[in-house]
Enzyme design. Structure first.
Site, PDB file in Angstrom:
ATOM      1  N   GLU A 200       1.200  -1.302   0.202  1.00 17.46           N
ATOM      2  CA  GLU A 200      -0.492  -0.251  -0.272  1.00 17.46           C
ATOM      3  C   GLU A 200       0.896   1.585   0.167  1.00 17.46           C
ATOM      4  OE1 GLU A 200      -3.082  -0.697   3.072  1.00 17.46           O
ATOM      5  OE2 GLU A 200      -4.315  -1.888   1.850  1.00 17.46           O
ATOM      6  N   GLU A 324      -5.259  -8.923  -0.792  1.00 21.40           N
ATOM      7  CA  GLU A 324      -5.653  -8.185   0.715  1.00 21.40           C
ATOM      8  C   GLU A 324      -6.713  -8.558   0.345  1.00 21.40           C
ATOM      9  OE1 GLU A 324      -4.436  -5.539   3.520  1.00 21.40           O
ATOM     10  OE2 GLU A 324      -2.220  -6.246   3.280  1.00 21.40           O
TER      11      GLU A 324
HETATM   12  O1  AHR Z   1      -5.063  -6.376   7.283  1.00 21.51           O
HETATM   13  C1  AHR Z   1      -4.970  -4.968   7.785  1.00 21.51           C
HETATM   14  C2  AHR Z   1      -4.766  -4.136   7.267  1.00 21.51           C
HETATM   15  O2  AHR Z   1      -5.242  -3.654   5.717  1.00 21.51           O
HETATM   16  C3  AHR Z   1      -2.577  -3.818   6.300  1.00 21.51           C
HETATM   17  O3  AHR Z   1      -1.751  -3.682   7.135  1.00 21.51           O
HETATM   18  C4  AHR Z   1      -2.983  -2.808   5.302  1.00 21.51           C
HETATM   19  O4  AHR Z   1      -1.893  -3.511   4.420  1.00 21.51           O
HETATM   20  C5  AHR Z   1      -4.292  -2.354   4.939  1.00 21.51           C
HETATM   21  O5  AHR Z   1      -4.544  -1.746   4.751  1.00 21.51           O
END
Ligand code: AHR
Length: 515
Positions: A200, A324
């Site tokens: 991110e 994610e």
């Molecule tokens: O999964 C939790 C958080 O969500 C992670 O650390 C980040 O990459 C995302 O914003």
């Protein structure tokens, strides 16, 4: 016979909340499977997991240390390892997440007693004792038989730091870093399949503009090397569906990110990024419908990201990794702030199944996904409470879906039928179909309606058997006092007029093999 009785009991149980209302007739939905146009193979890596140094995800969830009273294999919980092995986890992304860009790999090597204690500034400001580091993670991957996916620190360290970490992990030379690894107990290099170039970068991984993120990716990928025969894939940190229009970010990386080997994308089915997200249990039907509708937006994001990628890479050389995704609610009342601990219900089982079905529909580009997160964090497979462990409805979906790993998908067309709540409208039934490595045709069927049973009619002949996961309420879940409240049971199709038909109870996920 036993199956029929079980199914009838399950259907009765699953419709309990609707008993006060007049029973709604079961609508019929037609499904057509086109076996003449197979898609690209479903890469088993779309069944991947994400494990960050966050809350009790690593500590207690996986790692208890060799001296713990909790039964363990060299420090890894025996119960958790066995459960993860049973679903054949193909890859685990580590150490973050946001944690990755505050992580100095040197903190996590060498004798554990001598490792520095740091503050986990992203997640609850708790002390990170670094007892789980590179050796513990890489050895876990070998124990699970999973591929390693290490995200390097791009936000607060240099390309040289990243290169040295990767050399420490992968070099077999008689050079300083490999020798240090040997002194720390590991002679052979580990196999490193994936390297995440940050995380991110538009946010916690450096707050970069699309242009800066692209040039940073080009720079880091240029410096980070692994032995050529390892075939390591460097993954550019990509856009997110949760922070405005993701396309400009994808565009910048595709255009100026250097020679991309893979591009990532994040999206959480999260009712609100900043405000209250709603509870994981005890919610009303409005939040059931909203969560599933948010999940289905993943398909739009995947499609629009692929459209941008197609512009620069029409040959589809660069895969998309959704590394994610999952549900994100308010954390459980009373749990440690910043630990993102949430219960997991039949609603999450539907989130998982719908997401996996979306990935199955885009296999030409989506080659890896990692649900957030593996244990005790967000949409977890497994929850632990000290020595106790439970498997969540999401775990059971990953278990049911195992035949889809490396299977060949077919297009499934479902006739128009909706589940509606207020203004929210969803497809009533979602289906994925694929020919598995055992030669059989498998169907995954999701009924999104929490009240109505649905008759799913196919043009297939023969018989079909498998398992189904359903709930007695929208928030049916497993707990430490009732660990088996939601679990899969046997399920079969029936032949009606020579065609295979499935009587799906409300809010249920079924996977069957057609014989
Ligand atoms: O999964 C939790 C958080 O969500 C992670 O650390 C980040 O990459 C995302 O914003």
């Amino acid at each position: 016979m036993r199956t029929t009785i079980r199914l009838a009991m399950l259907a009765a149980l699953a419709t309990l909340p609707a008993l006060a209302q007049p029973a709604a007739p079961a609508p019929t939905v037609d499904v057509a499977i086109d076996t003449n146009a197979p898609g690209a193979v479903i890469d088993r890596h779309i069944y991947g997991q994400f494990a960050e140094h966050l809350g009790r995800g690593i500590y207690e969830g996986i790692w208890v240390g060799p001296n713990s009273k909790i039964p363990n294999i060299k420090g890894y919980r025996k119960d958790v390892v066995a459960a993860l092995k049973a679903i054949h986890v193909p890859v685990v992304r580590w150490p973050g997440g946001c944690f990755a860009d505050n992580y100095d790999w040197r903190d996590g090597i060498g004798p554990r007693a001598k490792r520095p204690a740091r503050i986990n500034v992203n997640w609850g400001d708790v002390t990170e004792d670094n007892s789980f580091g590179t050796h513990e993670y890489m050895d876990l991957m070998e124990l699970l038989g999973a591929d390693a996916y290490v995200s390097v620190n791009v936000g607060s360290m240099t390309p040289l730091d990243a290169q040295r970490w990767i050399e420490y992990i992968t070099s077999d030379q008689k050079a300083t870093l490999a020798n240090e690894r040997r002194r720390n107990g590991r002679d052979k290099p580990w196999n490193l399949k994936y390297i995440g170039i940050g995380n991110e970068t538009w946010g916690c991984g450096g707050n970069m503009s699309p242009e800066v993120a692209a040039s940073n990716n080009a720079k880091f990928t240029g410096y980070i090397r692994t032995p050529a025969d390892m075939g390591t894939i460097k993954v550019a940190s990509g856009a997110s569906g949760n922070v405005g229009d993701p396309n400009p970010f994808t565009e910048a990386l595709m255009k100026d990110g250097g020679r991309l080997q893979a591009l990532s994308f994040h999206y959480y089915a999260m009712p609100s990024a900043r405000g209250p997200k709603g509870p994981a249990t005890g919610f009303g039907e409005n939040l059931w419908a909203q969560e599933l509708s948010l999940t289905l937006k993943l398909e739009d994001y995947v499609s629009s990201t692929i459209a941008v990628m197609d512009k620069y890479d029409p040959q589809k050389r660069v895969p998309l990794y959704v590394d994610e995704y999952g549900s994100w609610y308010d954390q459980e009342p009373g749990s440690h702030p910043g630990f993102l601990y949430q219960q997991n219900t039949i609603r999450d089982a539907e989130v998982a199944a719908l997401s996996l079905n979306i990935f199955h529909r885009h296999t030409d580009r989506v080659k890896l996904a990692a649900i957030a997160q593996m244990v005790n964090v967000l949409q977890a497979m497994i929850l632990t409470d000290k020595e106790k462990m439970i498997l969540t409805p999401t775990y059971h979906v990953f278990d049911l879906y195992q035949p889809f790993m490396d299977a060949t998908p077919y297009k499934a067309t479902v006739s128009n039928a909706t589940y509606a709540y207020g203004d929210t409208k969803l497809p009533l039934i979602d289906v994925s179909a694929a020919r598995a490595k055992d030669g059989k045709l498998y169907l995954a069927i999701v009924n999104t309606d929490p009240h109505r049973a649905v008759t799913v009619r196919t043009a297939l002949t023969g018989s079909a058997t498998g398992r189904i996961l359903a709930g007695a309420a929208m928030d049916a879940h497993n707990s430490f006092t009732a660990p088996n409240a939601v679990h899969p049971v046997a399920f079969s199709g029936v032949s009606e007029g020579g065609k295979l038909v499935f009587h799906m109870p409300p809010m249920a996920v079924a996977v069957v093999a057609v014989n």
